[in-house]
Design a protein around this motif. Structure first.
Motif, PDB file in Angstrom:
ATOM      1  N   GLU A   1       0.819  -1.211   0.000  1.00  0.00           N
ATOM      2  CA  GLU A   1       0.000   0.000   0.000  1.00  0.00           C
ATOM      3  C   GLU A   1       0.856   1.265   0.000  1.00  0.00           C
ATOM      4  O   GLU A   1       0.388   2.336  -0.407  1.00  0.00           O
ATOM      5  N   LYS A   2       2.110   1.140   0.424  1.00  0.00           N
ATOM      6  CA  LYS A   2       3.036   2.282   0.401  1.00  0.00           C
ATOM      7  C   LYS A   2       3.846   2.329  -0.889  1.00  0.00           C
ATOM      8  O   LYS A   2       4.736   3.168  -1.045  1.00  0.00           O
TER       9      LYS A   2
ATOM     10  N   ALA B   1      -7.900   2.309   8.192  1.00  0.00           N
ATOM     11  CA  ALA B   1      -8.859   3.309   7.696  1.00  0.00           C
ATOM     12  C   ALA B   1      -8.610   3.622   6.229  1.00  0.00           C
ATOM     13  O   ALA B   1      -8.611   4.785   5.810  1.00  0.00           O
ATOM     14  N   MET B   2      -8.376   2.577   5.440  1.00  0.00           N
ATOM     15  CA  MET B   2      -8.152   2.757   4.013  1.00  0.00           C
ATOM     16  C   MET B   2      -9.435   3.255   3.339  1.00  0.00           C
ATOM     17  O   MET B   2     -10.529   2.809   3.666  1.00  0.00           O
ATOM     18  N   LYS B   3      -9.289   4.167   2.410  1.00  0.00           N
ATOM     19  CA  LYS B   3     -10.432   4.732   1.705  1.00  0.00           C
ATOM     20  C   LYS B   3     -10.529   4.152   0.301  1.00  0.00           C
ATOM     21  O   LYS B   3      -9.539   3.745  -0.289  1.00  0.00           O
ATOM     22  N   GLY B   4     -11.743   4.113  -0.223  1.00  0.00           N
ATOM     23  CA  GLY B   4     -11.943   3.586  -1.557  1.00  0.00           C
ATOM     24  C   GLY B   4     -12.140   2.083  -1.545  1.00  0.00           C
ATOM     25  O   GLY B   4     -12.125   1.438  -0.480  1.00  0.00           O
ATOM     26  N   PRO B   5     -12.304   1.503  -2.728  1.00  0.00           N
ATOM     27  CA  PRO B   5     -12.530   0.055  -2.845  1.00  0.00           C
ATOM     28  C   PRO B   5     -11.337  -0.737  -2.297  1.00  0.00           C
ATOM     29  O   PRO B   5     -10.188  -0.344  -2.469  1.00  0.00           O
ATOM     30  N   ILE B   6     -11.630  -1.833  -1.643  1.00  0.00           N
ATOM     31  CA  ILE B   6     -10.571  -2.699  -1.116  1.00  0.00           C
ATOM     32  C   ILE B   6     -10.075  -3.609  -2.234  1.00  0.00           C
ATOM     33  O   ILE B   6     -10.866  -4.263  -2.917  1.00  0.00           O
TER      34      ILE B   6
ATOM     35  N   ARG C   1      -8.050 -12.697   1.828  1.00  0.00           N
ATOM     36  CA  ARG C   1      -9.051 -11.629   1.711  1.00  0.00           C
ATOM     37  C   ARG C   1      -9.518 -11.175   3.095  1.00  0.00           C
ATOM     38  O   ARG C   1      -9.769  -9.986   3.316  1.00  0.00           O
ATOM     39  N   THR C   2      -9.623 -12.120   4.026  1.00  0.00           N
ATOM     40  CA  THR C   2      -9.992 -11.775   5.402  1.00  0.00           C
ATOM     41  C   THR C   2      -8.948 -10.858   6.028  1.00  0.00           C
ATOM     42  O   THR C   2      -9.275  -9.880   6.708  1.00  0.00           O
ATOM     43  N   VAL C   3      -7.671 -11.169   5.802  1.00  0.00           N
ATOM     44  CA  VAL C   3      -6.581 -10.342   6.337  1.00  0.00           C
ATOM     45  C   VAL C   3      -6.633  -8.936   5.722  1.00  0.00           C
ATOM     46  O   VAL C   3      -6.489  -7.930   6.431  1.00  0.00           O
ATOM     47  N   ILE C   4      -6.852  -8.878   4.424  1.00  0.00           N
ATOM     48  CA  ILE C   4      -6.903  -7.584   3.731  1.00  0.00           C
ATOM     49  C   ILE C   4      -8.039  -6.726   4.275  1.00  0.00           C
ATOM     50  O   ILE C   4      -7.874  -5.530   4.524  1.00  0.00           O
ATOM     51  N   GLY C   5      -9.200  -7.350   4.470  1.00  0.00           N
ATOM     52  CA  GLY C   5     -10.339  -6.615   4.994  1.00  0.00           C
ATOM     53  C   GLY C   5     -10.082  -6.083   6.392  1.00  0.00           C
ATOM     54  O   GLY C   5     -10.416  -4.934   6.713  1.00  0.00           O
ATOM     55  N   ALA C   6      -9.462  -6.919   7.236  1.00  0.00           N
ATOM     56  CA  ALA C   6      -9.141  -6.496   8.599  1.00  0.00           C
ATOM     57  C   ALA C   6      -8.120  -5.368   8.584  1.00  0.00           C
ATOM     58  O   ALA C   6      -8.223  -4.394   9.341  1.00  0.00           O
ATOM     59  N   TYR C   7      -7.125  -5.488   7.702  1.00  0.00           N
ATOM     60  CA  TYR C   7      -6.105  -4.450   7.598  1.00  0.00           C
ATOM     61  C   TYR C   7      -6.722  -3.133   7.121  1.00  0.00           C
ATOM     62  O   TYR C   7      -6.424  -2.062   7.666  1.00  0.00           O
ATOM     63  N   ALA C   8      -7.580  -3.215   6.111  1.00  0.00           N
ATOM     64  CA  ALA C   8      -8.203  -2.015   5.554  1.00  0.00           C
ATOM     65  C   ALA C   8      -9.009  -1.276   6.611  1.00  0.00           C
ATOM     66  O   ALA C   8      -8.988  -0.038   6.688  1.00  0.00           O
ATOM     67  N   GLU C   9      -9.702  -2.023   7.448  1.00  0.00           N
ATOM     68  CA  GLU C   9     -10.502  -1.400   8.506  1.00  0.00           C
ATOM     69  C   GLU C   9      -9.611  -0.719   9.546  1.00  0.00           C
ATOM     70  O   GLU C   9      -9.847   0.423   9.937  1.00  0.00           O
TER      71      GLU C   9
END
Length: 325
Positions: A93-94, A298-303, A287-295
């Protein structure tokens, strides 16, 4: 020498990684984020000669925590990292060119409480131990506690006490009220009277905790070595399945744990398929890890989907060379 034999020898030579033709194994530094049973296929590949058979001189070290392990990868101090997946996701993401290439293990962790701490609500205001404060099992711990109504840092204090072994020591000494412990340390804790407050799988049934990762730029220029690395780990994983008694004996010595504990832990990981037999990355688990990380971030936009963080081509090539596909 007839033509047929010459051609066979040529094919064998071409199949070897560069450097092994002259009898010299290729230096291949690797690091894991902790020295735990969950990373057993890596320890077996190193300790039982699987890397040497693939022409690699793999120096395997344990670095405390996901963040420093991934930093070593980014700086090319190591060629492959075995660490928690949230670390890889955060770097991607960076804009850092890293990717997961094979599965490590799914989570076997349990939240273990000291005497008097039996429920999640009992942990409100308590001090809890983890391996780091921001990544790896700490990230997972925060997500599990959040699912049970506990927010960090207002509802509990989190301190860095190390992986499952040191965390259990801190729990036993009364320094912390609870800790997130992996099998088989959690089993040892339960047998000694500590409380199983809950399992990570109660909240995340298929959470893919860790993976092997590479820096894309480096790996693309050293594809052959990466494939040989994966072939060694794949064969080590298979060896554990086919040699449970010898595997438990090896792990007891390697991880400095009692033989019965190593035996119980190995059986748990194999029975629950915490290690995929072919190291295939469970995309739903990731996908579960990505969703937890995004939350949490506080990632914005589509995951993004798992494909953003993964390159399966090295593993597929390793399968093919082993005749597994």
């Amino acid at each position: 020498m007839n033509l047929k034999i010459a051609l066979q020898l040529a094919c064998l030579i071409l199949a070897l990684p560069a450097g092994s033709v002259a009898g010299e194994a290729i230096k291949f530094p690797v690091a894991a984020s902790s020295k735990v049973l969950g990373y057993a296929p890596l320890w077996v590949a190193s300790g039982k000669g699987f890397f040497e058979r693939e022409g690699l001189d793999a120096e395997v070290t344990a670095i405390r925590g996901t963040a420093p392990t991934m930093q070593a990868l980014v700086s090319d101090s190591i060629y492959v990292a075995l660490a928690a997946n949230d670390g890889v996701i955060g770097l991607v993401e960076k804009g850092v060119d890293v990717a997961m290439i094979a599965a490590g293990s799914k989570s076997t962790h349990m939240i273990m409480g000291a005497k008097g701490f039996k429920t999640y609500e009992d942990l409100r205001g308590a001090t809890i131990g983890s391996s780091t404060l921001t990544s790896g099992t700490a990230f997972l711990l925060k997500r599990v506690l959040k699912a049970h109504g506990l927010e960090y840092p207002q509802d509990y204090e989190l301190i860095n006490v190390g992986g499952s072994g040191p965390a259990f020591t801190a729990l036993s000494a009364g320094r912390i009220a609870a800790a997130i412990l992996a099998v088989p340390i959690s089993s040892k804790a339960e047998a000694m009277g500590f409380n199983v407050i809950g399992k990570v799988t109660d909240v995340f049934p298929n959470y893919l905790l860790s993976s092997f990762s590479i820096r894309r730029g480096w790996a693309s220029a050293h594809r052959e070595e990466v494939v040989h690395f994966l072939k060694a780990v794949l064969q080590a994983r298979k060896w554990l399945e086919e040699n449970k008694d010898s595997g438990a004996e090896f792990l007891a010595k390697e991880l400095e744990m009692k033989p019965k504990l190593a035996e119980k832990g190995l059986d748990y990981y194999l029975t629950h398929r915490a290690w995929a037999p072919d190291l295939n990355i469970d995309m739903d688990g990731l996908r579960t890890v990505i969703g937890a990380y995004a939350e949490q971030a506080a990632m914005k936009g589509p995951i993004a989907g798992p494909q953003k963080y993964v390159d399966m081509s090295y593993l597929r090539e390793a399968w093919q060379e082993l005749g597994w596909r």
